[in-house]
Enzyme design. Structure first.
Site, short mmCIF file in Angstrom:
data_model
loop_
_atom_site.label_atom_id
_atom_site.label_comp_id
_atom_site.label_asym_id
_atom_site.label_seq_id
_atom_site.Cartn_x
_atom_site.Cartn_y
_atom_site.Cartn_z
CG HIS A 127 -2.09 -0.84 1.16
ND1 HIS A 127 -2.06 -2.16 1.50
CD2 HIS A 127 -3.38 -0.59 0.76
CE1 HIS A 127 -3.26 -2.69 1.32
NE2 HIS A 127 -4.08 -1.76 0.88
CE LYS A 131 -3.80 -0.37 4.79
NZ LYS A 131 -5.11 0.21 5.07
P1 NAD Z 1 -6.87 9.51 5.15
O1 NAD Z 1 -5.84 9.56 6.22
O2 NAD Z 1 -6.57 10.10 3.81
O3 NAD Z 1 -8.23 10.19 5.67
C1 NAD Z 1 -8.75 9.96 6.95
C2 NAD Z 1 -9.94 10.87 7.19
O4 NAD Z 1 -10.56 10.53 8.44
C3 NAD Z 1 -9.58 12.36 7.28
O5 NAD Z 1 -10.60 13.11 6.64
C4 NAD Z 1 -9.61 12.64 8.80
O6 NAD Z 1 -9.93 13.98 9.13
C5 NAD Z 1 -10.74 11.70 9.23
N1 NAD Z 1 -10.67 11.35 10.65
C6 NAD Z 1 -9.60 10.87 11.34
N2 NAD Z 1 -9.93 10.69 12.65
C7 NAD Z 1 -11.24 11.05 12.76
C8 NAD Z 1 -12.17 11.08 13.83
N3 NAD Z 1 -11.81 10.70 15.07
N4 NAD Z 1 -13.44 11.50 13.57
C9 NAD Z 1 -13.83 11.89 12.34
N5 NAD Z 1 -12.98 11.87 11.28
C10 NAD Z 1 -11.71 11.46 11.48
O7 NAD Z 1 -7.26 7.96 5.01
P2 NAD Z 1 -7.85 7.19 3.72
O8 NAD Z 1 -6.74 6.71 2.88
O9 NAD Z 1 -8.95 8.01 3.11
O10 NAD Z 1 -8.47 5.89 4.45
C11 NAD Z 1 -9.48 6.05 5.42
C12 NAD Z 1 -9.86 4.65 5.95
O11 NAD Z 1 -10.46 3.87 4.90
C13 NAD Z 1 -8.67 3.83 6.45
O12 NAD Z 1 -9.08 3.06 7.57
C14 NAD Z 1 -8.37 2.92 5.27
O13 NAD Z 1 -7.67 1.75 5.63
C15 NAD Z 1 -9.76 2.64 4.79
N6 NAD Z 1 -9.90 2.17 3.42
C16 NAD Z 1 -10.84 1.22 3.20
C17 NAD Z 1 -11.07 0.76 1.93
C18 NAD Z 1 -12.14 -0.27 1.73
O14 NAD Z 1 -12.41 -0.65 0.58
N7 NAD Z 1 -12.78 -0.73 2.81
C19 NAD Z 1 -10.33 1.26 0.85
C20 NAD Z 1 -9.39 2.24 1.08
C21 NAD Z 1 -9.18 2.71 2.39
#
Ligand code: NAD
Length: 218
Positions: A127, A131
């Site tokens: 990744h 991440k």
């Molecule tokens: P990122 O770091 O780019 O974004 C995280 C977001 O969450 C930001 O907007 C941040 O402000 C917000 N955030 C953090 N703590 C918070 C809280 N306590 N309350 C409210 N908002 C909060 O991360 P990303 O790359 O967008 O990934 C986000 C999540 O999605 C991760 O857990 C990642 O592993 C997961 N993900 C899942 C899939 C899937 O298909 N299930 C795919 C990609 C990513």
């Protein structure tokens, strides 16, 4: 549909906002680590943020009577149990990976990995370097589908959206399955499919496999 995103400013939040916007859906609630803005009543809330946000997200769903799509990874067993409980009165779709290919691989492993129970099994995942969790939620999902505590190896490189390989081997053969997400758009597309499913579903705790099977029953 009127929808909300928890994690709106994040990589996945931005991808979802763009895809849902292009498809004509209206963002009425946006939440981030900095706080929540609400300008309407969402029918569905998507959480792609951090495990720390989950309790607040469940509260928002209760307040608005919204269905919940959870993509956030690294959830604890307790958090998954709380989502199952929420599914008794609301629609909840939870998956550590919203790509169709990974969920088909999950089905293959569930059915056929037991036939290779005396082979070695290892998982490799790569990744992007931002991440936060390792191993990935998808590695955990694939391991659970195979029903084995297989070692998982994590690489964190550049901008890779998500590659996973599951390798099996014995002394005479090697069998490998590989999935590559070519962009984050595939996860957003899966989240949209899950949200459209949620609008019509009865309360319950659903996997993305349940979403994929809908409309494909024999
Ligand atoms: P990122 O770091 O780019 O974004 C995280 C977001 O969450 C930001 O907007 C941040 O402000 C917000 N955030 C953090 N703590 C918070 C809280 N306590 N309350 C409210 N908002 C909060 O991360 P990303 O790359 O967008 O990934 C986000 C999540 O999605 C991760 O857990 C990642 O592993 C997961 N993900 C899942 C899939 C899937 O298909 N299930 C795919 C990609 C990513």
């Amino acid at each position: 549909m009127k929808y909300g995103i928890v994690g709106r400013s994040g990589r996945m939040g931005q991808e979802i906002e763009k895809l849902f916007g292009d498809a004509g859906h209206e963002l009425v609630l946006a939440s981030d680590a900095a706080g929540t803005e609400c300008g309407g009543k969402p029918e569905v809330i998507l959480d792609f943020s951090s495990r720390d946000a989950l309790a607040g997200t469940a509260e928002l769903c209760g307040t608005h009577g919204a269905a919940l799509i959870v993509g956030t990874t690294a959830l604890s067993e307790e958090q998954l149990a709380s989502l199952r409980k929420l599914g008794e009165k609301a629609v909840v779709v939870q998956s550590f990976n919203f790509a169709a290919g990974v969920n088909v691989l999950k089905m293959i492993l569930r059915d056929y990995a037991p036939l290779l129970s005396d082979w070695d099994m290892e998982i490799e995942e790569t990744h992007h370097s931002k991440k936060k969790d390792a191993p990935s939620g998808t590695a955990v999902l694939l391991r659970e589908a195979a029903g084995r505590d297989a070692p998982a190896h994590s690489l964190r490189l550049g901008g890779v959206p998500g590659d996973h390989s599951v390798h099996f081997a014995n002394d005479g053969e090697v069998l490998s399955f590989t999935h590559r997400a070519l962009s984050r758009g595939v996860f957003a597309l899966g989240a949209l499919r899950a949200a459209l499913f949620a609008l019509k579903a009865r309360p319950g705790f659903y996997s993305f496999g349940d979403v994929l099977r809908t409309g494909k029953e024999k």
